[in-house]
Each structure stands twice: as structure tokens, then as C-alpha cells.
Design an enzyme around this catalytic site. Sequence first.
Site, PDB file in Angstrom:
ATOM      1  N   THR A  58      -6.188 114.088  73.894  1.00 22.17           N
ATOM      2  CA  THR A  58      -6.589 115.448  73.536  1.00 22.17           C
ATOM      3  C   THR A  58      -5.900 116.542  74.353  1.00 22.17           C
ATOM      4  OG1 THR A  58      -8.737 114.685  72.834  1.00 22.17           O
ATOM      5  CG2 THR A  58      -8.672 116.917  73.595  1.00 22.17           C
ATOM      6  N   THR A  97     -11.980 117.318  77.804  1.00 20.30           N
ATOM      7  CA  THR A  97     -11.397 116.092  77.269  1.00 20.30           C
ATOM      8  C   THR A  97     -12.145 114.901  77.836  1.00 20.30           C
ATOM      9  OG1 THR A  97      -9.452 114.662  77.198  1.00 20.30           O
ATOM     10  CG2 THR A  97      -9.586 116.166  79.068  1.00 20.30           C
ATOM     11  N   GLY A  98     -12.371 113.912  76.996  1.00 19.43           N
ATOM     12  CA  GLY A  98     -13.090 112.721  77.452  1.00 19.43           C
ATOM     13  C   GLY A  98     -13.901 112.149  76.312  1.00 19.43           C
ATOM     14  N   GLY A 141     -16.217 112.083  73.787  1.00 21.20           N
ATOM     15  CA  GLY A 141     -16.838 113.243  73.152  1.00 21.20           C
ATOM     16  C   GLY A 141     -18.342 113.177  72.981  1.00 21.20           C
ATOM     17  N   ARG A 181     -16.255 110.497  61.850  1.00 22.03           N
ATOM     18  CA  ARG A 181     -16.794 110.772  63.202  1.00 22.03           C
ATOM     19  C   ARG A 181     -16.211 112.078  63.731  1.00 22.03           C
ATOM     20  NH1 ARG A 181     -14.268 111.663  68.468  1.00 22.03           N
ATOM     21  NH2 ARG A 181     -15.750 111.029  70.049  1.00 22.03           N
ATOM     22  N   VAL A 182     -17.038 112.912  64.301  1.00 19.34           N
ATOM     23  CA  VAL A 182     -16.568 114.160  64.895  1.00 19.34           C
ATOM     24  C   VAL A 182     -16.965 114.180  66.365  1.00 19.34           C
ATOM     25  CG1 VAL A 182     -16.763 116.683  64.831  1.00 19.34           C
ATOM     26  CG2 VAL A 182     -16.774 115.389  62.698  1.00 19.34           C
ATOM     27  N   GLY A 183     -16.031 114.532  67.228  1.00 16.84           N
ATOM     28  CA  GLY A 183     -16.307 114.559  68.662  1.00 16.84           C
ATOM     29  C   GLY A 183     -16.724 115.941  69.146  1.00 16.84           C
ATOM     30  N   ASP A 184     -16.566 116.149  70.428  1.00 15.15           N
ATOM     31  CA  ASP A 184     -16.979 117.407  71.065  1.00 15.15           C
ATOM     32  C   ASP A 184     -16.001 118.555  70.824  1.00 15.15           C
ATOM     33  OD1 ASP A 184     -15.138 115.844  72.632  1.00 15.15           O
ATOM     34  OD2 ASP A 184     -15.422 117.271  74.265  1.00 15.15           O
TER      35      ASP A 184
HETATM   36  N1  ASP Z   1     -12.988 114.434  73.447  1.00 14.32           N
HETATM   37  C1  ASP Z   1     -12.224 113.788  72.412  1.00 14.32           C
HETATM   38  C2  ASP Z   1     -13.173 113.198  71.384  1.00 14.32           C
HETATM   39  O1  ASP Z   1     -14.132 112.590  71.764  1.00 14.32           O
HETATM   40  C3  ASP Z   1     -11.319 112.703  72.901  1.00 14.32           C
HETATM   41  C4  ASP Z   1     -10.467 113.013  74.122  1.00 14.32           C
HETATM   42  O2  ASP Z   1     -10.696 113.979  74.822  1.00 14.32           O
HETATM   43  O3  ASP Z   1      -9.483 112.273  74.363  1.00 14.32           O
HETATM   44  O4  ASP Z   1     -12.890 113.313  70.224  1.00 14.32           O
END
Ligand code: ASP
Length: 308
Positions: free
Chosen positions: A176, A227-228, A230, A204-207
Site C-alpha cells: 500500500t 498501512t498494515g 486493514g 473485501r474492503v480494507g481500511d
Molecule cells: N491496509 C491495506 C489493506 O488492508 C493493506 C496494506 O496496507 O498493505 O487493504
Amino acid sequence: MKKYAIAIHGGAGTLSRTLMDSNKEQMYRQGLEQAIQSGIRILENEGTALDAVEAAVAALEDNPLFNAGRGSVFTHKGEHEMDACIMSGIDLAAGAVCGVRQIKNPIKLARCVMEKSEHVLLAASGAEVFAQVHQIETMPEAYFHDALRYEQWQQIKNSTQTALDHNLPSEKKFGTVGAVALDVTGNLAAATSTGGMTNKQFGRVGDTPIPGCGTYANNHTCAVSCTGHGEYFIKATAAYDVSALMEYKIISLQDAAELVIHQKLMSIGGEGGMIAIDKFGNICMPFNSEGMYRASYSPEEGLRCAIY
Ligand code: ASP
């Protein structure tokens, strides 16, 4: 001289040093430096923080090394579904898209949602039709096909496991992307863009595209891009939590961001990091994973680029 500053990230996770040679490291650093330069050029010419974060993120989306735009990871179905969000600290205006396919620069579509619709977040086919109407550039599926990302997906596609791009055993690329900036007029902005997590269930939807979770900007406090993993950043309302701690507990950017990353997220098992900037141009970039691709610039501090 009027103050401006910018920071960017290219993802956080278990960035194994053993899989990193000096050539690769150089490529990542170059990618980060090129991207941050596109933001710096705008800010030094008295452009807006919003334009700067959009330009820096678009440059990272065009670079297949990063999990966003062109380099997006594969879903369980073997496709690419991208999420992005941009937010302006002046008036809390925000625009976001999730689950979009074949959009060259999802961050540009997010900006278009912010400026040309009455909505904040458009999803999947609705966002794609909106993109068509506003002549946002698309690319054929093959543009998003990357051999190494494909190999990462092959390793886990027969399981129900999802993985942070940068945590896969054969980790070669990291995730990300995001940017935060302060411009000379004192405005803050944040932008984040991602392909999400490898082997994620389709839909699926992340943060990342959720204002307050993966992305947030408020001129009274700070701008944040996360980032991380989500799901944890959503549960923790991570980006907004930094702003709320500053506003209601009257603590510094650094204390607030570290509290969220090292205490709040870690206490629920959330791995990752964030970049954050306050209205004075202070920058902090905490992470609780092994590393986070990151770079920052201000005329006083110059350019800084780091991985571990
Ligand atoms: N935060 C992102 C998600 O969960 C992934 C990432 O930061 O690498 O979609």
C-alpha cells in the site's frame, strides 16, 4: 520562508532483510524518491497539499514495485480490486473508491468523487461507471498482471488465508502507498491507495478507502495515511484516533501516533504503521512491523528515506 512538508509510504510489514539486496533496496529508494519529488515540486511552487499528495500517490501507483494501481496484488479470484481515498484538512472533504478494477490511478478517481459527486465513497461497478462518465483513464487487465505478485498469490490461493503483500514468505515487494502534506497556506491533506491483501475474498474492503480508518486529514490537528492489516485499522479507527487524541487529550502528534500504533493496535494484534503530519509540519512515521518504506521532506530537514 513559508513552511511546507510532505511524507510518503510504500507499505509496512515483515520486510525481511535477507530477501533484500542492495540493488532491490536501491530500486525501492528510487521509487520513493521519484514519488516524493512529484509532491515536493508542487509544494515548493506554492501548490496545494491536495495536489501534492495526489501526485505522489499517483507516481507510486504507476510503479509496479508497490501494491497499488499497477502493482496491485491478486484477489482469491485472481483479479485486482483496488481501494483509494483522498481527504482535505480544510473542510474534511473526502473522496474514496473501493473494489475498482482496471482504473489506472484509483487516487485520481477518489479525487474526482470528492470534487464531482455529492458522495464520499463509491464502490465497484458504480465507481467504474462514474469513472467512465468523468473520463478517468483505464487500462487492460494485463497492465496489472505482475509475475511476482502472481507467484505470491499462487502460494496461498488454495487456502482461505489472506496476507499482507509484504508478509509473504517469498516477499519481494511491499504494499500500500500513501502521502500526507502541509502546504504553504497551512492546509493539510492525506491520500492512500492499495490493492489490499493478497488472496483477499472478492468484495473485501480494507481500511484504506474509509475516512478515519486508513486515511484522515483535519487542519486543526493532522493528516494521516496508514498501512498494515486493514481489519485492525478499521476496528481501531486508527487515523482518526490520532486526530482525536490530539484534539481532546491535547497531546503531540508524535505521542498520539505512537500510542495508536504501539499500544492500541498492538493490543488487538494489529500489524502495520502510519505516516502523519501536523499543522506545524512535524512529521512522524511509527510502525510496529519490521519495516515500513517511507520518505519525508521539508526545506529545513531535507530528504529522508528509510526502510527499517
Ligand atoms: N491496509 C491495506 C489493506 O488492508 C493493506 C496494506 O496496507 O498493505 O487493504
